[in-house]
Design a protein around this motif. Sequence first.
Motif, PDB file in Angstrom:
ATOM      1  N   ARG A  80       0.837  -1.200   0.000  1.00  0.00           N
ATOM      2  CA  ARG A  80       0.000   0.000   0.000  1.00  0.00           C
ATOM      3  C   ARG A  80       0.873   1.250   0.000  1.00  0.00           C
ATOM      4  N   LEU A  82       0.431   5.248   0.480  1.00  0.00           N
ATOM      5  CA  LEU A  82      -0.539   6.257   0.918  1.00  0.00           C
ATOM      6  C   LEU A  82       0.049   7.662   0.791  1.00  0.00           C
ATOM      7  N   TYR A  84      -0.819  11.531   2.083  1.00  0.00           N
ATOM      8  CA  TYR A  84      -1.647  12.404   2.927  1.00  0.00           C
ATOM      9  C   TYR A  84      -1.423  13.844   2.480  1.00  0.00           C
ATOM     10  N   GLN A  97      -6.054   9.294   9.085  1.00  0.00           N
ATOM     11  CA  GLN A  97      -6.212   7.819   9.115  1.00  0.00           C
ATOM     12  C   GLN A  97      -6.753   7.483  10.512  1.00  0.00           C
ATOM     13  N   HIS A 100      -7.225   2.201  14.082  1.00  0.00           N
ATOM     14  CA  HIS A 100      -7.517   0.838  13.631  1.00  0.00           C
ATOM     15  C   HIS A 100      -6.382  -0.089  14.049  1.00  0.00           C
ATOM     16  N   ASP A 102      -4.244  -3.466  12.358  1.00  0.00           N
ATOM     17  CA  ASP A 102      -4.067  -4.111  11.051  1.00  0.00           C
ATOM     18  C   ASP A 102      -4.617  -5.531  11.115  1.00  0.00           C
ATOM     19  N   LEU A 109       6.119  -0.836   7.835  1.00  0.00           N
ATOM     20  CA  LEU A 109       5.718   0.502   7.397  1.00  0.00           C
ATOM     21  C   LEU A 109       6.961   1.360   7.184  1.00  0.00           C
ATOM     22  N   LEU A 116       2.400   9.059  12.544  1.00  0.00           N
ATOM     23  CA  LEU A 116       1.853   7.801  13.068  1.00  0.00           C
ATOM     24  C   LEU A 116       1.793   7.864  14.600  1.00  0.00           C
ATOM     25  N   HIS A 157      -3.546   1.981  16.144  1.00  0.00           N
ATOM     26  CA  HIS A 157      -2.777   3.117  15.623  1.00  0.00           C
ATOM     27  C   HIS A 157      -3.614   3.984  14.701  1.00  0.00           C
ATOM     28  N   VAL A 159      -3.148   7.968  12.125  1.00  0.00           N
ATOM     29  CA  VAL A 159      -2.236   9.015  11.663  1.00  0.00           C
ATOM     30  C   VAL A 159      -2.859  10.356  12.016  1.00  0.00           C
ATOM     31  N   ARG A 170       2.531  13.976   3.178  1.00  0.00           N
ATOM     32  CA  ARG A 170       3.185  12.814   3.792  1.00  0.00           C
ATOM     33  C   ARG A 170       2.942  11.571   2.946  1.00  0.00           C
ATOM     34  N   SER A 172       3.504   7.295   2.918  1.00  0.00           N
ATOM     35  CA  SER A 172       3.942   6.101   3.635  1.00  0.00           C
ATOM     36  C   SER A 172       3.733   4.899   2.715  1.00  0.00           C
ATOM     37  N   ALA A 174       3.361   0.702   2.970  1.00  0.00           N
ATOM     38  CA  ALA A 174       3.157  -0.388   3.936  1.00  0.00           C
ATOM     39  C   ALA A 174       3.095  -1.723   3.209  1.00  0.00           C
ATOM     40  N   LEU A 176       1.557  -5.139   4.200  1.00  0.00           N
ATOM     41  CA  LEU A 176       0.691  -5.745   5.215  1.00  0.00           C
ATOM     42  C   LEU A 176       0.658  -7.246   4.969  1.00  0.00           C
ATOM     43  N   ARG A 225      -9.837  -2.817  10.204  1.00  0.00           N
ATOM     44  CA  ARG A 225      -9.453  -1.578   9.584  1.00  0.00           C
ATOM     45  C   ARG A 225     -10.687  -0.768   9.204  1.00  0.00           C
TER      46      ARG A 225
END
Length: 237
Positions: A80, A82, A84, A97, A100, A102, A109, A116, A157, A159, A170, A172, A174, A176, A225
């Motif tokens: 993923r 992302l 922002y 974000q 949630h 994972d 990440l 975060l 966690h 964001v 921003r 990121s 990930a 998963l 999530r």
Amino acid sequence: MDHNDRSQQLPCSSIIAEQPDKFPRPSIVDSHIVTLWDLTSWCHEIAQSIFRTLSKALELPQEVALETLHNPTASHDIIRLLRYEKNTSPDALRVPQAAHTDLGSLTFLFTDSPGLQTRARDGNEWEYVIPKENCAIVNLGDAMSMWTEGALQSVLHRVASMPGQGMNERYSFALLMRPTNTAPMCSLLHDAVPDGQLRCEEWISAKFKALRGKNDGDSVRSMCRDADIRAGRLATV
Ligand SMILES: O=C(O)CCC(=O)C(=O)O
Ligand SMILES: [Fe+2]
């Protein structure tokens, strides 16, 4: 990648395994495919080493050792990316974000920007996880909690912007990780996995169904999530 896109996510196995044409993706992914292969295989190597260490510490029998419940080419791992948007009002706390955990087993990440936050299960305080150069942030997912009866817990966690500073644009990235489709989703701490035990494929699909029908509330929030479901970002999974 089109910078107006907020996020892109791709099933990892469609990139690293035998079905590369199964999922549409922006052309930039293909032009960096070797880097992605290298990164994902490196993450899987590290993950296997983490799994082996945890399995040993938990004294898991070999047939349910965590490393045997993962296979990068036959799982539903997700990659993923992302983006922002820049936060232009630094004084208001923004949470792009929502909180949630994972869904899978382990998340790698990568980001070089703060934002975060994690919160202890029994606490009320959100704490920022400040990125360190050349380091990944590694989170445990819900599968770990289930397998170990909560001895290892998936981390809550989100964001959020930085107080008084807002957030610059921003990015990121990930990875998963998820168990193989046939991995049993129950405690692994006892002698044998009961017959007819729920398997990972059904577990994930049951969670998605629950989230789609009921996308708010604490039980769902702690399970999965919810933010992603609301944003429709799991639609391709
Ligand atoms: O962007 C981040 O730092 C967190 C992303 C995240 O939590 C996720 O993709 O599940
Ligand atoms: Fe997450």
